[in-house]
Design a protein around this motif. Sequence first.
Motif, PDB file in Angstrom:
ATOM      1  N   ASP A  91      59.086   1.266  33.940  1.00 12.80           N
ATOM      2  CA  ASP A  91      60.287   0.929  34.439  1.00 12.80           C
ATOM      3  C   ASP A  91      60.595   2.142  35.687  1.00 12.80           C
ATOM      4  O   ASP A  91      60.390   3.189  35.170  1.00 12.80           O
ATOM      5  CB  ASP A  91      61.083   1.177  33.135  1.00 12.80           C
ATOM      6  CG  ASP A  91      62.548   0.927  33.444  1.00 12.80           C
ATOM      7  OD1 ASP A  91      62.823   0.147  34.360  1.00 12.80           O
ATOM      8  OD2 ASP A  91      63.425   1.254  32.677  1.00 12.80           O
ATOM      9  N   VAL A 115      58.761   5.422  34.612  1.00 10.03           N
ATOM     10  CA  VAL A 115      58.887   5.669  33.339  1.00 10.03           C
ATOM     11  C   VAL A 115      58.131   4.659  32.590  1.00 10.03           C
ATOM     12  O   VAL A 115      58.517   3.523  32.643  1.00 10.03           O
ATOM     13  CB  VAL A 115      60.395   5.709  32.803  1.00 10.03           C
ATOM     14  CG1 VAL A 115      60.489   6.095  31.367  1.00 10.03           C
ATOM     15  CG2 VAL A 115      61.498   6.894  33.614  1.00 10.03           C
ATOM     16  N   ASP A 116      57.135   5.281  31.933  1.00 12.70           N
ATOM     17  CA  ASP A 116      56.390   4.427  31.150  1.00 12.70           C
ATOM     18  C   ASP A 116      56.724   4.540  29.657  1.00 12.70           C
ATOM     19  O   ASP A 116      57.152   5.584  28.945  1.00 12.70           O
ATOM     20  CB  ASP A 116      54.919   4.833  31.112  1.00 12.70           C
ATOM     21  CG  ASP A 116      54.381   4.576  32.371  1.00 12.70           C
ATOM     22  OD1 ASP A 116      54.562   3.730  33.344  1.00 12.70           O
ATOM     23  OD2 ASP A 116      53.081   5.360  32.696  1.00 12.70           O
ATOM     24  N   ARG A 117      56.941   3.278  29.114  1.00 17.15           N
ATOM     25  CA  ARG A 117      57.309   3.168  27.557  1.00 17.15           C
ATOM     26  C   ARG A 117      56.404   2.433  26.936  1.00 17.15           C
ATOM     27  O   ARG A 117      55.879   1.614  27.582  1.00 17.15           O
ATOM     28  CB  ARG A 117      58.754   2.499  27.562  1.00 17.15           C
ATOM     29  CG  ARG A 117      60.207   3.228  28.225  1.00 17.15           C
ATOM     30  CD  ARG A 117      61.382   2.929  27.862  1.00 17.15           C
ATOM     31  NE  ARG A 117      61.241   1.228  28.520  1.00 17.15           N
ATOM     32  CZ  ARG A 117      62.215   0.453  28.651  1.00 17.15           C
ATOM     33  NH1 ARG A 117      63.583   0.841  27.691  1.00 17.15           N
ATOM     34  NH2 ARG A 117      62.369  -0.741  28.901  1.00 17.15           N
ATOM     35  N   GLN A 139      59.894   1.166  20.037  1.00 17.83           N
ATOM     36  CA  GLN A 139      59.433   2.037  20.839  1.00 17.83           C
ATOM     37  C   GLN A 139      58.462   2.985  19.998  1.00 17.83           C
ATOM     38  O   GLN A 139      58.808   3.421  18.829  1.00 17.83           O
ATOM     39  CB  GLN A 139      60.610   2.616  21.510  1.00 17.83           C
ATOM     40  CG  GLN A 139      59.909   3.238  22.802  1.00 17.83           C
ATOM     41  CD  GLN A 139      61.215   3.658  23.799  1.00 17.83           C
ATOM     42  OE1 GLN A 139      62.091   3.088  23.393  1.00 17.83           O
ATOM     43  NE2 GLN A 139      60.815   4.297  24.916  1.00 17.83           N
ATOM     44  N   LYS A 141      55.975   6.468  20.644  1.00 20.16           N
ATOM     45  CA  LYS A 141      55.611   7.787  21.176  1.00 20.16           C
ATOM     46  C   LYS A 141      54.434   7.752  22.161  1.00 20.16           C
ATOM     47  O   LYS A 141      53.341   7.246  21.855  1.00 20.16           O
ATOM     48  CB  LYS A 141      55.336   8.946  20.326  1.00 20.16           C
ATOM     49  CG  LYS A 141      55.058  10.395  20.699  1.00 20.16           C
ATOM     50  CD  LYS A 141      54.803  11.406  19.599  1.00 20.16           C
ATOM     51  CE  LYS A 141      53.726  12.231  19.798  1.00 20.16           C
ATOM     52  NZ  LYS A 141      53.516  13.180  18.806  1.00 20.16           N
ATOM     53  N   TYR A 142      54.720   8.083  23.248  1.00 22.13           N
ATOM     54  CA  TYR A 142      53.690   8.117  24.510  1.00 22.13           C
ATOM     55  C   TYR A 142      53.181   9.165  25.013  1.00 22.13           C
ATOM     56  O   TYR A 142      54.245  10.131  25.365  1.00 22.13           O
ATOM     57  CB  TYR A 142      54.478   7.224  25.714  1.00 22.13           C
ATOM     58  CG  TYR A 142      53.704   6.634  26.824  1.00 22.13           C
ATOM     59  CD1 TYR A 142      52.678   5.787  26.585  1.00 22.13           C
ATOM     60  CD2 TYR A 142      53.464   7.139  28.187  1.00 22.13           C
ATOM     61  CE1 TYR A 142      51.960   5.311  27.501  1.00 22.13           C
ATOM     62  CE2 TYR A 142      52.948   6.831  28.925  1.00 22.13           C
ATOM     63  CZ  TYR A 142      51.673   5.645  28.833  1.00 22.13           C
ATOM     64  OH  TYR A 142      51.152   5.333  29.714  1.00 22.13           O
TER      65      TYR A 142
END
Length: 168
Positions: A91, A115-117, A139, A141-142
């Motif tokens: 994103d 931003v990677d989700r 979602q 944790k990345y």
Amino acid sequence: MFKKFLSLITLMAVVSCSSSPVNVEKISFFDLSNYQTFGVKVFAPSDDVKVSPFTVQAFETEFKDQMMNLGLSEDVKPQIILKVSLSVEEDSKRSNYRYRNGYYSNYRYDDFNDVDRMFLRVTIYDAMTEEPLWTGVRQAKYVNDSLVLSLEEVSKYVDSFLNEIISP
């Protein structure tokens, strides 16, 4: 029977105190109590998403243990299959204009932050027809382009999904 009831009540009490971070879709007649056997498939291999082998093993073990605590048994030819998968969504978000001062120039430019989700999905399929019965996504944790979770974190994720699976 009492063990199944006690596990169900405990799980609902622990997780229901907070709002659920899981978005759920299901067919209208899905009820986990209508099934006796299950299987678990965790994280299909993918070039895009990397999952620690320890995290994979923890999810598989936790789902199996929790499903057995609910009175279901693992079987080679199960009635339902729980599939755990992971996806990454990129994103781009536009941030404020910034001024850049160089030796020869003074100009404004747009700054886009990528931003990677990461999203964790659990889908329950009918083993005979391979049609989805229930799915939940939340979602996750990345960390450094991969999913690496502690046993406690895995347990919290599994509990959040199971609370939604068993709720009417």
